[in-house]
Motif scaffolding. Structure first.
Motif, PDB file in Angstrom:
ATOM      1  N   ALA A   1     -12.583  -8.590   5.242  1.00 21.45           N
ATOM      2  CA  ALA A   1     -13.360  -8.142   6.402  1.00 21.45           C
ATOM      3  C   ALA A   1     -14.800  -8.627   6.310  1.00 21.45           C
ATOM      4  CB  ALA A   1     -13.324  -6.616   6.504  1.00 21.45           C
TER       5      ALA A   1
ATOM      6  N   SER B   1      -7.983   1.018  18.855  1.00 24.30           N
ATOM      7  CA  SER B   1      -7.317   1.619  17.699  1.00 24.30           C
ATOM      8  C   SER B   1      -6.883   0.562  16.697  1.00 24.30           C
ATOM      9  CB  SER B   1      -6.104   2.429  18.170  1.00 24.30           C
ATOM     10  OG  SER B   1      -5.354   2.922  17.086  1.00 24.30           O
TER      11      SER B   1
ATOM     12  N   TYR C   1      -8.085  -2.392  16.192  1.00 29.67           N
ATOM     13  CA  TYR C   1      -9.234  -3.017  15.524  1.00 29.67           C
ATOM     14  C   TYR C   1      -9.622  -2.216  14.290  1.00 29.67           C
ATOM     15  CZ  TYR C   1     -13.626  -5.553  14.944  1.00 29.67           C
ATOM     16  OH  TYR C   1     -14.642  -6.330  14.446  1.00 29.67           O
ATOM     17  N   GLY C   2      -9.689  -0.890  14.435  1.00 30.31           N
ATOM     18  CA  GLY C   2     -10.062  -0.048  13.308  1.00 30.31           C
ATOM     19  C   GLY C   2      -9.047  -0.084  12.182  1.00 30.31           C
ATOM     20  N   GLU C   3      -7.764  -0.008  12.531  1.00 27.31           N
ATOM     21  CA  GLU C   3      -6.705   0.012  11.521  1.00 27.31           C
ATOM     22  C   GLU C   3      -6.596  -1.337  10.799  1.00 27.31           C
ATOM     23  OE1 GLU C   3      -3.140   1.250  13.432  1.00 27.31           O
ATOM     24  OE2 GLU C   3      -3.952   3.198  14.044  1.00 27.31           O
TER      25      GLU C   3
ATOM     26  N   LYS D   1       0.821  -1.208   0.000  1.00 32.72           N
ATOM     27  CA  LYS D   1       0.000   0.000   0.000  1.00 32.72           C
ATOM     28  C   LYS D   1       0.858   1.262   0.000  1.00 32.72           C
ATOM     29  CE  LYS D   1      -3.957   2.039   2.393  1.00 32.72           C
ATOM     30  NZ  LYS D   1      -4.918   1.911   3.521  1.00 32.72           N
TER      31      LYS D   1
ATOM     32  N   ARG E   1      -8.968  -3.585  10.518  1.00 27.41           N
ATOM     33  CA  ARG E   1     -10.163  -3.803   9.719  1.00 27.41           C
ATOM     34  C   ARG E   1     -10.061  -3.073   8.368  1.00 27.41           C
ATOM     35  NH1 ARG E   1     -14.828  -2.544   7.710  1.00 27.41           N
ATOM     36  NH2 ARG E   1     -16.511  -4.087   7.818  1.00 27.41           N
ATOM     37  N   GLU E   2      -9.452  -1.893   8.395  1.00 27.84           N
ATOM     38  CA  GLU E   2      -9.308  -1.114   7.158  1.00 27.84           C
ATOM     39  C   GLU E   2      -8.478  -1.855   6.119  1.00 27.84           C
ATOM     40  OE1 GLU E   2      -7.345   3.128   5.703  1.00 27.84           O
ATOM     41  OE2 GLU E   2      -7.971   2.895   7.795  1.00 27.84           O
ATOM     42  N   ILE E   3      -7.323  -2.412   6.539  1.00 27.25           N
ATOM     43  CA  ILE E   3      -6.474  -3.104   5.568  1.00 27.25           C
ATOM     44  C   ILE E   3      -7.087  -4.432   5.158  1.00 27.25           C
ATOM     45  CG2 ILE E   3      -5.008  -4.225   7.309  1.00 27.25           C
ATOM     46  CD1 ILE E   3      -3.849  -2.798   3.913  1.00 27.25           C
TER      47      ILE E   3
ATOM     48  N   ALA F   1     -10.254  -4.994   4.919  1.00 24.45           N
ATOM     49  CA  ALA F   1     -11.336  -4.651   3.989  1.00 24.45           C
ATOM     50  C   ALA F   1     -10.771  -4.453   2.582  1.00 24.45           C
ATOM     51  CB  ALA F   1     -12.051  -3.395   4.461  1.00 24.45           C
ATOM     52  N   GLU F   2      -9.591  -3.838   2.487  1.00 27.36           N
ATOM     53  CA  GLU F   2      -8.957  -3.645   1.178  1.00 27.36           C
ATOM     54  C   GLU F   2      -8.562  -4.977   0.557  1.00 27.36           C
ATOM     55  OE1 GLU F   2      -6.083  -0.508   0.690  1.00 27.36           O
ATOM     56  OE2 GLU F   2      -6.733   0.452   2.551  1.00 27.36           O
TER      57      GLU F   2
ATOM     58  N   ALA G   1     -18.222  -2.630  10.731  1.00 17.86           N
ATOM     59  CA  ALA G   1     -17.143  -1.662  10.942  1.00 17.86           C
ATOM     60  C   ALA G   1     -17.023  -1.270  12.405  1.00 17.86           C
ATOM     61  CB  ALA G   1     -17.372  -0.418  10.098  1.00 17.86           C
TER      62      ALA G   1
END
Length: 332
Positions: free
Chosen positions: A326, A311, A313-315, A175, A317-319, A321-322, A330
């Motif tokens: 995921a 924190s 979990y959010g980060e 990325k 989940r973002e990668i 999802a890409e 969210a």
């Protein structure tokens, strides 16, 4: 006169009123502590649990006995289910890692860190990018250039699951190079040993793993490290490996170890374990063990561990999802 009487009465009553509060706020274990591990003996989390168990006995930090209990299966699901049945029991602890977050996001598990009481984050294993000693990639820049040119031309080995810490570390590198994580050619192996065998056999071009997995091969000169996804350089035999940040790519990726307890612990129970682990990570014995295994002391107490996991979990989940991995909502 009225003021003096009130003050005297308050002074006499204070010890009486304070006594129940003090009694309620103190807690100590009264029986054996189970340190649960969701994998078989010899795994990374198992070794961590056994190090804790051994050092507790050597340092006397915990006044009762303790024992490691292995409950492998389901990528940690069996251990999580076991701990989930022990609500409010502070004699039960579980050593976990990245999978407590990733397994929920990817739909492999219905539970995650918020279903338990986070106790402490103990340490981090920062992840690096390794090649065979005679690899065509002599510098990290050569690797990056080839990935940009054709991501599918660099066969990359990770263990031990799609969407795990090593896979995410490679995806973050792609990325930051401007490449979609989905374009990488990733081969998943069952263990770090299997990945190393594939690298040395020339079946893959790149291995993504932490230092503890490759230390033996580094010492024998079989492999080289191109870059570390760490906030600063490691020491010892890894001191010559630059960080991605030094190379102009702000990526930090690690696989951490944390300790959790059942849900429903009282403030006194959580506070007891906070005190134990704060002293534990300050011991000379723990410091020596981390240095010997090339691990970074990233200790956090219970409250900070919860914030860190929120924190993460959010980060993560973002990668994921890409990567199209995921499955969980969210928000958690």
């Amino acid at each position: 006169m009225h003021f003096m009487y009130s003050s005297l009465l308050a002074a006499l009553l204070l010890p009486v009123l304070a006594a129940p509060v003090a009694a309620q706020s103190s807690w100590k274990p009264e029986k054996n502590i189970e340190i649960v591990v969701g994998s078989s003996p010899g795994s990374g989390t198992d070794r961590t649990a056994r190090d804790i168990d051994r050092l507790w006995r050597e340092t006397g930090l915990v006044s009762v006995s303790s024992a490691v209990v292995n409950r492998p299966g389901g990528g940690g699901a069996i251990a999580f289910a076991y701990l989930g049945q022990k609500t409010g029991d502070a004699h039960q602890l579980l050593v976990s890692s990245y999978n407590i977050v990733t397994n929920h996001i990817t739909g492999k598990s219905t539970v995650t860190y918020s279903d338990f009481t986070p106790i402490t984050l103990l340490f981090s294993e920062y992840i690096a990018y390794w090649v065979r000693a005679d690899s065509r990639f002599k510098t990290p820049q050569e690797l990056f250039a080839q990935i940009k040119k054709d991501p599918s031309s660099v066969a990359t080995g990770v263990s031990s699951s799609i969407g795990g810490a090593n896979h995410i570390a490679y995806s973050l590198l792609l990325k930051t190079l401007g490449i979609s994580p989905k374009q990488g050619k990733v081969v998943v192996f069952n263990s770090g040993g299997d990945t190393m065998t594939a690298l040395l056999g020339g079946h893959i071009d790149l291995m993504v793993a932490s230092a503890s997995v490759v230390a033996g091969s580094i010492a024998s000169g079989q492999i080289r490290g191109l870059a570390y996804a760490a906030p600063k350089r490691l020491s010892g035999p890894f001191a010559g490996i630059p960080t991605l940040t030094e190379l102009g790519h702000k990526v930090a990726a690690d696989n951490w170890r944390l300790v959790i307890a059942p849900k429903g612990l009282t403030a006194a129970q959580a506070g007891y374990w906070d005190g134990v682990f704060k002293r534990f990570v300050s011991t000379e014995e723990w410091d020596k063990l981390l240095n010997a295994k090339h691990l970074s002391n990233t200790y956090l107490n219970s409250a900070d561990t919860r914030r860190h996991l929120d924190s993460e979990y959010g980060e993560i989940r973002e990668i994921l999802a890409e990567l199209g991995l995921a499955r969980a909502p969210a928000a958690r």
